[in-house]
Design a protein around this motif. Sequence first.
Motif, mmCIF file in Angstrom:
data_model
loop_
_atom_site.group_PDB
_atom_site.id
_atom_site.type_symbol
_atom_site.label_atom_id
_atom_site.label_comp_id
_atom_site.label_asym_id
_atom_site.label_seq_id
_atom_site.Cartn_x
_atom_site.Cartn_y
_atom_site.Cartn_z
ATOM 1 N N ALA A 15 0.830 -1.207 0.000
ATOM 2 C CA ALA A 15 0.000 0.000 0.000
ATOM 3 C C ALA A 15 0.865 1.259 0.000
ATOM 4 C CB ALA A 15 -0.926 -0.003 1.212
ATOM 5 N N THR A 16 2.020 1.207 0.640
ATOM 6 C CA THR A 16 2.938 2.349 0.664
ATOM 7 C C THR A 16 3.515 2.613 -0.722
ATOM 8 O OG1 THR A 16 3.533 1.826 2.956
ATOM 9 C CG2 THR A 16 5.001 3.302 1.753
ATOM 10 N N VAL A 17 3.923 1.527 -1.396
ATOM 11 C CA VAL A 17 4.449 1.681 -2.755
ATOM 12 C C VAL A 17 3.364 2.231 -3.679
ATOM 13 C CG1 VAL A 17 5.482 0.489 -4.724
ATOM 14 C CG2 VAL A 17 6.111 -0.184 -2.405
ATOM 15 N N ALA A 18 2.135 1.752 -3.511
ATOM 16 C CA ALA A 18 1.021 2.251 -4.327
ATOM 17 C C ALA A 18 0.795 3.744 -4.080
ATOM 18 C CB ALA A 18 -0.247 1.458 -4.019
ATOM 19 N N ALA A 19 0.915 4.156 -2.823
ATOM 20 C CA ALA A 19 0.694 5.569 -2.477
ATOM 21 C C ALA A 19 1.786 6.469 -3.043
ATOM 22 C CB ALA A 19 0.619 5.725 -0.960
ATOM 23 N N LEU A 20 2.981 5.915 -3.293
ATOM 24 C CA LEU A 20 4.063 6.705 -3.859
ATOM 25 C C LEU A 20 3.683 7.244 -5.240
ATOM 26 C CD1 LEU A 20 7.084 7.595 -3.525
ATOM 27 C CD2 LEU A 20 7.688 5.505 -4.777
ATOM 28 N N ARG A 21 2.827 6.528 -5.939
ATOM 29 C CA ARG A 21 2.445 6.930 -7.291
ATOM 30 C C ARG A 21 1.711 8.266 -7.317
ATOM 31 N NH1 ARG A 21 -1.459 3.536 -8.215
ATOM 32 N NH2 ARG A 21 -1.555 3.761 -10.487
ATOM 33 N N SER A 22 1.037 8.583 -6.228
ATOM 34 C CA SER A 22 0.275 9.843 -6.185
ATOM 35 C C SER A 22 0.772 10.757 -5.073
ATOM 36 C CB SER A 22 -1.216 9.545 -5.990
ATOM 37 O OG SER A 22 -1.436 8.805 -4.806
ATOM 38 N N VAL B 76 10.527 -0.233 3.400
ATOM 39 C CA VAL B 76 9.748 0.998 3.599
ATOM 40 C C VAL B 76 10.669 2.212 3.534
ATOM 41 C CG1 VAL B 76 8.289 2.307 5.186
ATOM 42 C CG2 VAL B 76 7.980 -0.157 4.973
ATOM 43 N N ARG B 77 11.843 2.078 4.125
ATOM 44 C CA ARG B 77 12.798 3.193 4.093
ATOM 45 C C ARG B 77 13.236 3.486 2.661
ATOM 46 N NH1 ARG B 77 13.496 7.645 4.946
ATOM 47 N NH2 ARG B 77 15.466 8.592 5.558
ATOM 48 N N GLU B 78 13.372 2.453 1.840
ATOM 49 C CA GLU B 78 13.747 2.674 0.451
ATOM 50 C C GLU B 78 12.654 3.433 -0.298
ATOM 51 O OE1 GLU B 78 15.193 -0.638 -1.707
ATOM 52 O OE2 GLU B 78 16.943 -0.883 -0.414
ATOM 53 N N VAL B 79 11.402 3.132 0.007
ATOM 54 C CA VAL B 79 10.295 3.863 -0.618
ATOM 55 C C VAL B 79 10.338 5.329 -0.178
ATOM 56 C CG1 VAL B 79 7.802 3.957 -0.986
ATOM 57 C CG2 VAL B 79 8.899 1.754 -0.638
ATOM 58 N N GLU B 80 10.676 5.551 1.092
ATOM 59 C CA GLU B 80 10.801 6.928 1.571
ATOM 60 C C GLU B 80 11.958 7.649 0.881
ATOM 61 O OE1 GLU B 80 8.965 6.871 6.049
ATOM 62 O OE2 GLU B 80 11.015 6.128 5.810
ATOM 63 N N HIS B 81 13.041 6.915 0.588
ATOM 64 C CA HIS B 81 14.144 7.504 -0.169
ATOM 65 C C HIS B 81 13.655 7.950 -1.546
ATOM 66 C CE1 HIS B 81 17.404 5.139 2.267
ATOM 67 N NE2 HIS B 81 16.966 6.213 2.906
ATOM 68 N N LEU C 188 14.032 -5.938 -4.906
ATOM 69 C CA LEU C 188 14.075 -5.567 -6.312
ATOM 70 C C LEU C 188 12.684 -5.232 -6.835
ATOM 71 C CD1 LEU C 188 16.643 -8.159 -7.717
ATOM 72 C CD2 LEU C 188 16.952 -5.678 -7.562
ATOM 73 N N SER C 189 11.681 -5.928 -6.333
ATOM 74 C CA SER C 189 10.304 -5.631 -6.726
ATOM 75 C C SER C 189 9.906 -4.230 -6.286
ATOM 76 C CB SER C 189 9.348 -6.662 -6.118
ATOM 77 O OG SER C 189 8.013 -6.386 -6.470
ATOM 78 N N VAL C 190 10.254 -3.894 -5.038
ATOM 79 C CA VAL C 190 9.978 -2.548 -4.527
ATOM 80 C C VAL C 190 10.769 -1.515 -5.321
ATOM 81 C CG1 VAL C 190 10.248 -1.020 -2.533
ATOM 82 C CG2 VAL C 190 9.406 -3.358 -2.210
#
Length: 238
Positions: A121-128, A172-177, A210-212
């Motif tokens: 859900a966090t990765v999905a939220a990154l899109r917007s 999660v930290r990588e998504v925040e990066h 790698l998927s993230v």
Amino acid sequence: ETRGDWRRALDGYEHVLRAHEEVITDEDEDFPMDDGIKIHEGAAAIRASMPKQQAAQGLLQCLLELGHGESALLHADGFVARDPSLSQVVAPWQAEAAMSLGRWDKIPQSDISDSRVALAATVAALRSVSESPELFSEKAKSAKLAAMAGLGAASMESYGRAYPFVARLHAVREVEHAREYIKGGDLNELERRWDARRKAGAAQSVPSWLSVRRRCLEVCGAPLKAGAACMEAATLAR
């Protein structure tokens, strides 16, 4: 499965699930009585050896380990369609498969307390994130809390049980990066930070990272680098 032989493990889980789904029909009358009894006794013994929920989870994990995300997602949908009570049981694997495929509409919405669902859900939220930064922050916070809750419980058992939750905290930290890069950062610096984190982790966590990374790079406008991450993940799944 403990030796990493995911294909053989997949065959075993499929065998168990077939036994759980077996029903007595009129066609059974074609068997002699003794043979029919043996067949159903054998199926009953298999069903007793492993609950249906555990077999469903094992099958989905095998498919993901083998890089068959589309098949995992189809199986998860099928499990829920046949038995709605399995929706919470398969949600983590459904979320992981959906994220790896970019099928954002397939990410479960009802079990955000699971760390895998929360990460997807966090990765999905990154899109917007540019339009809804508060939503992204909320999802990232929920993902961290879910991973830490799982880590707290698993750490009392073994390192092997606890490590996946540590890996999800790193993810999660990588998504925040990636979020920081979107706000105005350097892509090379982003990858350097990711690579440093990856080198510090265990090999078993690389495919999920790698998927993230692939999805984050797509959002960051780096399709070629996203494609490279996809190819590396496919190579590791062989």
